[in-house]
Motif scaffolding. Structure first.
Motif, PDB file in Angstrom:
ATOM      1  N   VAL A   1      10.916 -32.221   5.137  1.00  0.00           N
ATOM      2  CA  VAL A   1      12.003 -32.981   5.293  1.00  0.00           C
ATOM      3  C   VAL A   1      11.784 -34.680   3.850  1.00  0.00           C
ATOM      4  N   VAL A  61      13.556 -34.529  11.748  1.00  0.00           N
ATOM      5  CA  VAL A  61      14.789 -35.621  11.119  1.00  0.00           C
ATOM      6  C   VAL A  61      14.916 -36.333  11.846  1.00  0.00           C
ATOM      7  N   ASP A  62      15.172 -35.548  13.659  1.00  0.00           N
ATOM      8  CA  ASP A  62      15.480 -36.949  14.459  1.00  0.00           C
ATOM      9  C   ASP A  62      14.795 -38.184  14.486  1.00  0.00           C
ATOM     10  N   HIS A  71      20.046 -23.574   7.262  1.00  0.00           N
ATOM     11  CA  HIS A  71      21.264 -23.333   8.402  1.00  0.00           C
ATOM     12  C   HIS A  71      21.900 -21.915   7.785  1.00  0.00           C
ATOM     13  N   ASP A 104      19.099 -34.628   4.497  1.00  0.00           N
ATOM     14  CA  ASP A 104      18.971 -33.133   5.133  1.00  0.00           C
ATOM     15  C   ASP A 104      18.440 -32.010   4.545  1.00  0.00           C
ATOM     16  N   ARG A 148      11.435 -28.915  12.350  1.00  0.00           N
ATOM     17  CA  ARG A 148      11.780 -29.004  11.139  1.00  0.00           C
ATOM     18  C   ARG A 148      13.514 -30.273  11.486  1.00  0.00           C
ATOM     19  N   ASP A 149      13.988 -30.043  12.799  1.00  0.00           N
ATOM     20  CA  ASP A 149      14.602 -30.449  13.168  1.00  0.00           C
ATOM     21  C   ASP A 149      14.282 -32.079  13.754  1.00  0.00           C
ATOM     22  N   ARG A 150      13.353 -31.828  14.501  1.00  0.00           N
ATOM     23  CA  ARG A 150      12.737 -32.490  15.702  1.00  0.00           C
ATOM     24  C   ARG A 150      12.328 -33.893  14.511  1.00  0.00           C
ATOM     25  N   LYS A 181      11.845 -23.909  12.295  1.00  0.00           N
ATOM     26  CA  LYS A 181      12.876 -25.221  11.876  1.00  0.00           C
ATOM     27  C   LYS A 181      13.677 -25.587  13.132  1.00  0.00           C
ATOM     28  N   ALA A 182      13.386 -25.448  14.905  1.00  0.00           N
ATOM     29  CA  ALA A 182      13.475 -26.187  15.499  1.00  0.00           C
ATOM     30  C   ALA A 182      12.492 -28.211  15.591  1.00  0.00           C
ATOM     31  N   ASP A 198      17.650 -28.069   5.150  1.00  0.00           N
ATOM     32  CA  ASP A 198      17.215 -26.575   4.876  1.00  0.00           C
ATOM     33  C   ASP A 198      16.200 -26.186   5.000  1.00  0.00           C
TER      34      ASP A 198
END
Length: 381
Positions: free
Chosen positions: A324, A306-307, A220, A318, A302-304, A299-300, A320
């Motif tokens: 994960v 995490v959520d 990020h 967290d 990865r964020d999924r 990246k999307a 970057d």
């Protein structure tokens, strides 16, 4: 046909490493490596899951065919064309202009690190890293005869500038490693912390400071590359293995003051980058925009991850990077085995109570999430 499966005549059948005159610090050690298991979903080595696109494969074929015509000759010893294109890529994406003289390339970022430690570390010298972090820094230090020091991280796996600077001031290492984003935790380091550690390192020795940015394209945050301006002992290390989806290529590179580039050439082996490697890397650099498009998809994902993991009640660091770290588990190896038994391979890195999963394709990530949902139900029963 000659049988070559056993020892040669006159050699003892039970000869082991400890029977050889290896260096004392290598005795009892094991090689680096993640498990390579044949399972449907492999999310343990932080590889880019997307194969190279067809047009790039075609371009690699063209460039390699051209290079093959000259394989009777040694390759460009200094890889000038490749370093020029890498400098252009960094200048365009890293927020700081560079020239060929600022860039050096080698067989993976591990060889870059090895050359730096051969040049600035070695017997009687020390390096420090802030652990848990990339274990190859420690292993390459050992392989080059460089003493290793483990610096502190906070409970949230970040580097706290004051305590890290205190460790540098106390131990006065010759080389300082800062990994951002950090492997295996995924945490990034802000510019202010890097500057504080650089200043502490210069006051203490002065020392070489290496920022390992193997995963920076997934971050990020912007690259720390602009920090090398006016800081001749600051080095940024990169790789084409992750964002470029070229783990099989083995191409790493660094950006630094030209004097650092000159220094590492004192230890590099002659013609260390083959003509085929240089041709393949140059082809990949022609397709940077396409490859970085895959990065945005990852990246999307990865964020999924995490959520979804947090929604399931897992503790997630967290990230970057393209992976994960999650937990906590009373027995992380047992959790690793549970997930593996369901056809998904993740990484047990030895961080107490935690595992690491690489962001894969959407279907691979779905399979992983299904496995950890089952695991959470089992643990809650």
């Amino acid at each position: 046909m000659t049988d070559t499966s056993g020892p040669a005549p006159g050699e003892p059948a039970d000869l082991g490493i400890d029977d050889l005159p290896v260096r004392d610090e290598l005795r009892g050690q094991t090689p680096y490596g993640a498990p390579q298991l044949d399972v449907p979903v492999q999310l343990n080595t932080n590889e880019n899951p997307y194969p190279l696109p067809g047009p790039l494969v075609d371009r690699i074929t063209e460039r390699v065919r051209e290079a093959a015509r000259g394989l009777n000759r040694y390759p460009d010893r200094d890889a000038v064309e490749l370093r020029t294109e890498l400098a252009a890529y960094l200048s365009r994406t890293g927020g700081h202009p560079l020239t060929t003289a600022n860039v050096w390339a080698a067989n993976g970022s591990n060889e870059v690190i090895q050359q730096l430690l051969q040049t600035f570390g070695g017997p009687g010298r020390t390096a420090i890293g802030f652990e848990p972090s990339y274990s190859m820094h420690r292993l390459i230090a050992r392989g080059t005869g460089t003493g290793w020091l483990s610096g502190p991280r906070g409970e949230d796996f970040t580097i706290e500038a004051a305590s890290a600077a205190e460790a540098i001031t106390e131990h006065r290492p010759d080389v300082v490693f800062i990994t951002s984003p950090n492997n295996p935790t995924g945490t990034a380091v802000d510019a202010e912390t890097v500057l504080a550690l650089y200043e502490a390192a210069q006051a203490a020795k002065p020392s070489l400071v290496v920022v390992d940015e193997a995963y920076v394209e997934f971050s990020h945050r912007p690259s720390l590359l602009p920090l090398i301006e006016g800081r001749p002992r600051l080095v940024i290390s990169r790789t084409m293995s992750k964002a470029f989806g070229a783990a099989g290529l083995r191409l790493g590179y660094l950006a630094a003051h030209p004097a650092v580039v000159d220094a590492v050439q004192l230890v590099r082996l002659p013609y260390h980058l083959s003509a085929v490697t240089q041709a393949t890397a140059l082809a990949a650099l022609e397709h940077t925009d396409t490859l970085l498009g895959y990065v945005e998809t990852l990246k999307a994902e990865r964020d999924r991850l995490v959520d979804e993991l947090r929604a399931l009640g897992y503790e997630v660091t967290d990230s970057d990077a393209n992976f994960v770290q999650f937990g906590r588990f009373e027995d992380s190896h047992a959790a690793w085995r549970w997930i593996l038994d369901r056809g998904v391979l993740v990484r047990d890195n030895g961080v107490p109570g935690r595992l690491r999963v690489t962001a894969g394709t959407p279907s691979e990530n779905d399979a992983f999430l299904d496995a950890v949902r089952e695991l959470k139900k089992e643990q809650s029963a």
